[in-house]
Design an enzyme around this catalytic site. Sequence first.
Site, PDB file in Angstrom:
ATOM      1  N   GLN A   1       0.795  -1.231   0.000  1.00 16.65           N
ATOM      2  CA  GLN A   1       0.000   0.000   0.000  1.00 16.65           C
ATOM      3  C   GLN A   1       0.833   1.291   0.000  1.00 16.65           C
ATOM      4  O   GLN A   1       0.534   2.218  -0.743  1.00 16.65           O
ATOM      5  CB  GLN A   1      -0.924  -0.013   1.218  1.00 16.65           C
ATOM      6  CG  GLN A   1      -1.790   1.224   1.370  1.00 16.65           C
ATOM      7  CD  GLN A   1      -2.635   1.147   2.629  1.00 16.65           C
ATOM      8  OE1 GLN A   1      -3.627   0.443   2.667  1.00 16.65           O
ATOM      9  NE2 GLN A   1      -2.209   1.843   3.658  1.00 16.65           N
TER      10      GLN A   1
ATOM     11  N   GLU B   1      -3.446   9.439  -1.011  1.00 16.14           N
ATOM     12  CA  GLU B   1      -2.713  10.209  -0.003  1.00 16.14           C
ATOM     13  C   GLU B   1      -1.654  11.100  -0.631  1.00 16.14           C
ATOM     14  O   GLU B   1      -0.766  11.601   0.055  1.00 16.14           O
ATOM     15  CB  GLU B   1      -2.074   9.273   1.032  1.00 16.14           C
ATOM     16  CG  GLU B   1      -3.119   8.487   1.820  1.00 16.14           C
ATOM     17  CD  GLU B   1      -2.529   7.699   2.979  1.00 16.14           C
ATOM     18  OE1 GLU B   1      -1.296   7.742   3.183  1.00 16.14           O
ATOM     19  OE2 GLU B   1      -3.304   7.053   3.682  1.00 16.14           O
TER      20      GLU B   1
ATOM     21  N   ASP C   1       4.294   0.170   4.168  1.00 15.29           N
ATOM     22  CA  ASP C   1       3.074  -0.344   4.798  1.00 15.29           C
ATOM     23  C   ASP C   1       2.506  -1.372   3.826  1.00 15.29           C
ATOM     24  O   ASP C   1       1.948  -1.022   2.790  1.00 15.29           O
ATOM     25  CB  ASP C   1       2.052   0.781   5.052  1.00 15.29           C
ATOM     26  CG  ASP C   1       0.788   0.250   5.745  1.00 15.29           C
ATOM     27  OD1 ASP C   1       0.717  -0.979   6.013  1.00 15.29           O
ATOM     28  OD2 ASP C   1      -0.130   1.053   6.012  1.00 15.29           O
TER      29      ASP C   1
ATOM     30  N   GLU D   1       5.119  -1.989   8.124  1.00 11.41           N
ATOM     31  CA  GLU D   1       3.818  -2.025   8.799  1.00 11.41           C
ATOM     32  C   GLU D   1       2.965  -3.158   8.228  1.00 11.41           C
ATOM     33  O   GLU D   1       2.964  -3.388   7.014  1.00 11.41           O
ATOM     34  CB  GLU D   1       3.146  -0.662   8.546  1.00 11.41           C
ATOM     35  CG  GLU D   1       1.823  -0.446   9.233  1.00 11.41           C
ATOM     36  CD  GLU D   1       1.339   0.997   9.003  1.00 11.41           C
ATOM     37  OE1 GLU D   1       2.180   1.921   8.956  1.00 11.41           O
ATOM     38  OE2 GLU D   1       0.119   1.186   8.853  1.00 11.41           O
TER      39      GLU D   1
ATOM     40  N   ASP E   1      -0.785  -2.028  12.530  1.00 10.24           N
ATOM     41  CA  ASP E   1      -1.847  -1.041  12.300  1.00 10.24           C
ATOM     42  C   ASP E   1      -3.186  -1.785  12.395  1.00 10.24           C
ATOM     43  O   ASP E   1      -3.775  -1.853  13.480  1.00 10.24           O
ATOM     44  CB  ASP E   1      -1.628  -0.368  10.935  1.00 10.24           C
ATOM     45  CG  ASP E   1      -2.807   0.486  10.483  1.00 10.24           C
ATOM     46  OD1 ASP E   1      -3.692   0.785  11.306  1.00 10.24           O
ATOM     47  OD2 ASP E   1      -2.864   0.856   9.293  1.00 10.24           O
TER      48      ASP E   1
ATOM     49  N   LYS F   1      -4.024   5.582  15.618  1.00  5.52           N
ATOM     50  CA  LYS F   1      -5.025   6.342  14.866  1.00  5.52           C
ATOM     51  C   LYS F   1      -6.189   6.559  15.825  1.00  5.52           C
ATOM     52  O   LYS F   1      -6.838   5.577  16.233  1.00  5.52           O
ATOM     53  CB  LYS F   1      -5.503   5.529  13.663  1.00  5.52           C
ATOM     54  CG  LYS F   1      -4.451   5.330  12.559  1.00  5.52           C
ATOM     55  CD  LYS F   1      -4.929   4.271  11.557  1.00  5.52           C
ATOM     56  CE  LYS F   1      -4.141   4.304  10.258  1.00  5.52           C
ATOM     57  NZ  LYS F   1      -4.463   3.123   9.400  1.00  5.52           N
TER      58      LYS F   1
ATOM     59  N   ARG G   1      -5.390   9.091   8.362  1.00  3.33           N
ATOM     60  CA  ARG G   1      -6.096   8.078   7.563  1.00  3.33           C
ATOM     61  C   ARG G   1      -6.004   8.495   6.099  1.00  3.33           C
ATOM     62  O   ARG G   1      -5.644   9.625   5.785  1.00  3.33           O
ATOM     63  CB  ARG G   1      -7.577   7.979   7.969  1.00  3.33           C
ATOM     64  CG  ARG G   1      -7.860   7.640   9.404  1.00  3.33           C
ATOM     65  CD  ARG G   1      -7.210   6.380   9.911  1.00  3.33           C
ATOM     66  NE  ARG G   1      -7.509   5.163   9.180  1.00  3.33           N
ATOM     67  CZ  ARG G   1      -8.185   4.116   9.647  1.00  3.33           C
ATOM     68  NH1 ARG G   1      -8.666   4.149  10.872  1.00  3.33           N
ATOM     69  NH2 ARG G   1      -8.364   3.030   8.912  1.00  3.33           N
TER      70      ARG G   1
ATOM     71  N   LYS H   1       2.957   9.818  10.776  1.00  2.00           N
ATOM     72  CA  LYS H   1       2.698   9.337   9.409  1.00  2.00           C
ATOM     73  C   LYS H   1       1.435  10.028   8.904  1.00  2.00           C
ATOM     74  O   LYS H   1       0.384   9.937   9.543  1.00  2.00           O
ATOM     75  CB  LYS H   1       2.492   7.817   9.465  1.00  2.00           C
ATOM     76  CG  LYS H   1       2.138   7.169   8.137  1.00  2.00           C
ATOM     77  CD  LYS H   1       1.795   5.692   8.334  1.00  2.00           C
ATOM     78  CE  LYS H   1       1.390   5.059   7.014  1.00  2.00           C
ATOM     79  NZ  LYS H   1       0.697   3.773   7.173  1.00  2.00           N
TER      80      LYS H   1
HETATM   81  P1  PGA Z   1      -6.355   3.817   5.741  1.00  2.00           P
HETATM   82  O1  PGA Z   1      -4.821   3.542   5.426  1.00  2.00           O
HETATM   83  O2  PGA Z   1      -6.479   5.137   6.396  1.00  2.00           O
HETATM   84  O3  PGA Z   1      -7.012   3.736   4.396  1.00  2.00           O
HETATM   85  O4  PGA Z   1      -6.801   2.696   6.632  1.00  2.00           O
HETATM   86  C1  PGA Z   1      -3.765   4.083   6.180  1.00  2.00           C
HETATM   87  C2  PGA Z   1      -2.874   2.992   6.694  1.00  2.00           C
HETATM   88  O5  PGA Z   1      -3.083   1.803   6.394  1.00  2.00           O
HETATM   89  O6  PGA Z   1      -1.946   3.269   7.461  1.00  2.00           O
HETATM   90 ZN    ZN Z   2      -1.500   0.791   7.621  1.00  2.00          ZN
END
Ligand code: PGA
Ligand code: ZN
Length: 432
Positions: A163, A205, A242, A285, A312, A337, A366, A388
Amino acid sequence: MKHTITHVRGRQIWDSRGRPTVEADVTLAGGARGRAMAPAGASRGAHEALDLRDGGERFGGFGVDRAVAAVNGEIARTLTGRDVRDQAGLDSALETLDGTPGFARLGANAAVAVSLAALHAAAAAEGLPLWRYLAGDARVRIPLPEVQIFGGGAHAGRRTDVQDFMVMCPRAATVRQAFEITADVYRAAGALMEESGRLAGVADEGGWWPLFASNEEALETLARAIDRSGWRAGHDVFISLDVAANELGHGDGYRLPLDGAELSTTQMVDRVAGWAARYPILSIEDPVSQDDVAGMADATARFGQRVQVIGDDFLVTNAERVRKAAAAGACNAVLVKVNQAGTVSRAKAALEAARALGWSAIVSARSGETEDVSIAHLSTGWDAGQLKVGSFTRSERMAKWNELLRIEEEMGADAVFAGAGALPASVAETLA
Ligand code: PGA
Ligand code: ZN
């Protein structure tokens, strides 16, 4: 008296993906006000607190009318009249009111907006920036940024299986310098893609949209981009991944469509360990999925001495899951988070559980974000050590990075950049 909550107001606003989200304002008798906005994930763990959506046809099912109504109704009635300085009390009142373990009734998007807005109001009432209100008299560090260069997975039509391809600059002297190095690498990566006819815009992102033939090609391109930027890979700039392997789970194992691979847990860990051996990778991650405790323990045993292994989706900002993972030898770092937990207090408990174990911690945005910059303050004020946010473009990301620069300026001569000291001790030693 001036700290008494007089109004809690919720409204629907729009996030960086053009989807509805919840904003909350908390106003105090003394006139101070706090405001916060709920972010939203795309690659979510099953054990996260619930992001409550209306479903149905409107806004693709992403409506937040019910969550906003909860803020303006039950939540406002419960919190009005309380002392805003009692964050733990406010957060536990929210939990009790909801009555489910993961805010399944009121929505964690409602809870997180209110919990953070209350925190902002408390800081405002003292006339302090949020990071300073949280730190009190303690000396805290400016966090080490983890910045995305290529965005894949659920944030880029699954164009890569991994990702996030990110960079970290633990040897930078200041966060300002870390950003300057990162900007050079981001620009070099874009130029490389343009020259090879592979520039295709940016992912959710803000990282470059990855047109690669394999996951390893992305790693190789990132290593070349670092060289081209004039900085040294494995010295000034390190790679952070990640994998978000939750999205890759397939039967008992994993499927990586870009690599044409179907892997068992052991083979998945082999593959990630191979990347860690061939590239200057400092942090990984979610190399395995949320319930693959044996896989995470295997990964941690195999490369956790020299690589930060972050949970995560695996830990979902939950103190209990952090302690259970540690008992199984899984992970050496927690991603924090606030919306995975639902409240500021629960998120802080996960951070403290990790700290008590000698783990490192990364406060994280996020993929669906807003102009809210709370996480720049939380990561600094809690002395988490790392932040992050996504990439180095798009203002919902840059707002957070830029806020760190302002915080650094406010600290003045006292400013200390966390740098390598933010990493797990054994990983930091490899840089000494
Ligand atoms: P998400 O991804 O906010 O779409 O869950 C961010 C991450 O995986 O760190
Ligand atoms: Zn993640």
